[in-house]
Design a protein around this motif. Structure first.
Motif, PDB file in Angstrom:
ATOM      1  N   GLU A  55       0.775  -0.627  -0.043  1.00  0.00           N
ATOM      2  CA  GLU A  55      -0.378   0.536  -0.232  1.00  0.00           C
ATOM      3  C   GLU A  55       0.895   0.825   0.053  1.00  0.00           C
ATOM      4  O   GLU A  55       2.173   1.438   0.466  1.00  0.00           O
ATOM      5  N   ALA A  58       3.165   1.963   3.373  1.00  0.00           N
ATOM      6  CA  ALA A  58       3.711   1.799   3.614  1.00  0.00           C
ATOM      7  C   ALA A  58       5.284   1.438   2.517  1.00  0.00           C
ATOM      8  O   ALA A  58       6.336   1.301   2.843  1.00  0.00           O
ATOM      9  N   SER A 154       5.421 -12.313   4.465  1.00  0.00           N
ATOM     10  CA  SER A 154       5.010 -11.894   5.759  1.00  0.00           C
ATOM     11  C   SER A 154       5.776 -10.289   6.550  1.00  0.00           C
ATOM     12  O   SER A 154       5.005 -10.096   7.334  1.00  0.00           O
ATOM     13  N   MET A 157       3.629  -7.863   4.790  1.00  0.00           N
ATOM     14  CA  MET A 157       2.068  -7.171   6.010  1.00  0.00           C
ATOM     15  C   MET A 157       2.450  -6.929   6.550  1.00  0.00           C
ATOM     16  O   MET A 157       1.118  -6.112   7.465  1.00  0.00           O
ATOM     17  N   GLN A 158       3.205  -7.157   7.573  1.00  0.00           N
ATOM     18  CA  GLN A 158       3.530  -6.341   8.749  1.00  0.00           C
ATOM     19  C   GLN A 158       4.205  -5.090   8.746  1.00  0.00           C
ATOM     20  O   GLN A 158       3.205  -3.782   9.984  1.00  0.00           O
ATOM     21  N   GLN A 160       2.682  -3.600   6.422  1.00  0.00           N
ATOM     22  CA  GLN A 160       1.881  -2.224   6.459  1.00  0.00           C
ATOM     23  C   GLN A 160       1.245  -2.212   6.925  1.00  0.00           C
ATOM     24  O   GLN A 160       0.015  -1.435   7.579  1.00  0.00           O
ATOM     25  N   GLU A 161       0.840  -3.146   7.915  1.00  0.00           N
ATOM     26  CA  GLU A 161       0.202  -3.623   9.231  1.00  0.00           C
ATOM     27  C   GLU A 161      -0.100  -2.107  10.033  1.00  0.00           C
ATOM     28  O   GLU A 161      -0.426  -1.619  10.890  1.00  0.00           O
ATOM     29  N   ILE A 162       1.354  -1.813  10.636  1.00  0.00           N
ATOM     30  CA  ILE A 162       1.783  -1.138  11.501  1.00  0.00           C
ATOM     31  C   ILE A 162       1.734  -0.119  10.825  1.00  0.00           C
ATOM     32  O   ILE A 162       1.055   1.509  11.269  1.00  0.00           O
ATOM     33  N   ARG A 164      -0.894   0.742   8.769  1.00  0.00           N
ATOM     34  CA  ARG A 164      -2.582   0.672   8.809  1.00  0.00           C
ATOM     35  C   ARG A 164      -2.667   1.372  10.274  1.00  0.00           C
ATOM     36  O   ARG A 164      -3.759   2.496  10.513  1.00  0.00           O
ATOM     37  N   LYS A 165      -2.394   0.845  11.134  1.00  0.00           N
ATOM     38  CA  LYS A 165      -2.955   0.892  12.417  1.00  0.00           C
ATOM     39  C   LYS A 165      -2.424   2.804  13.285  1.00  0.00           C
ATOM     40  O   LYS A 165      -3.161   3.191  13.746  1.00  0.00           O
TER      41      LYS A 165
END
Length: 200
Positions: A55, A58, A154, A157-158, A160-162, A164-165
């Motif tokens: 994204e 990220a 993996s 994805m981590q 991107q998750e960071i 996003r949060k």
């Protein structure tokens, strides 16, 4: 006369024996070359790393991480022509993955990212180890290539998750609650330190 006959016989025997050895050696070399060709084709067909597109948020942070960019660029360049080229590539990747722990962007400098880098490093080092063996275990190489792709995904994805949060807005009193939960700010327990005054 007997001596001449014996000498001719021995010479013929040695000549025949040498020809036999040469023929066997040639057959063995042919088998070995065929085996190496099969190993090369198997590795060549399986060699490929997938680095999914992230994204924009990220990706922007990842782009500021020079070591990650270098690693991704190196992974996207597929070796050609010989097994030696693949061996060299595996060694280069092993060096590049070692540098991922340097200059990690502030947002990604957390245990979740570091642990994924550690697992990815192990996979790349194992790939390098297999590729440097005299008899390359092509099936193990193929398996580790698949596992490495899983680890790259993996890790991304981590990331991107960071991001996003970090984009989720904080509720009005949430920062106060977070501060209250911080045990380092707690008032020390002095009740146990107060000595009772003796009554006379």
């Amino acid at each position: 006369m007997k001596f001449k006959f014996l000498a001719v016989f021995l010479f013929s025997f040695l000549l025949f024996s040498c020809q036999n050895d040469n023929q066997e050696r040639f057959i063995e070399q042919k088998k070995e070359a065929k085996k190496r060709e099969v190993i090369f084709n198997n590795i060549n067909n399986a060699w490929g790393f997938s680095v999914p597109t992230m994204e924009p948020g990220a990706q922007a942070v990842a782009n500021s991480w020079v070591e990650w960019r270098d690693f991704v660029n190196e992974i996207n360049l597929k070796p050609k022509s010989t097994i030696g080229a693949f061996q060299k590539k595996a060694s280069t990747l092993s060096k590049k993955v070692d540098s991922l722990n340097k200059n990690i962007p502030y947002k990604f400098n957390i245990p979740a990212i570091k642990s994924r880098i550690s697992v990815l490093t192990t996979k790349i080092k194992t790939l390098d180890l297999y590729m440097q063996l005299n008899q390359i275990p092509d099936q193990k190489v193929i398996a580790i290539l698949k596992e490495t792709n899983i680890e790259i995904t993996s890790l991304q994805m981590q990331m991107q998750e960071i991001i996003r949060k970090s984009l989720i807005p904080i509720e009005e009193y949430e920062s106060d609650i977070i501060r209250m939960k911080d045990t380092s700010r707690a008032i020390p327990n002095t009740m146990n330190q107060i000595k009772p005054v003796p009554v006379e």
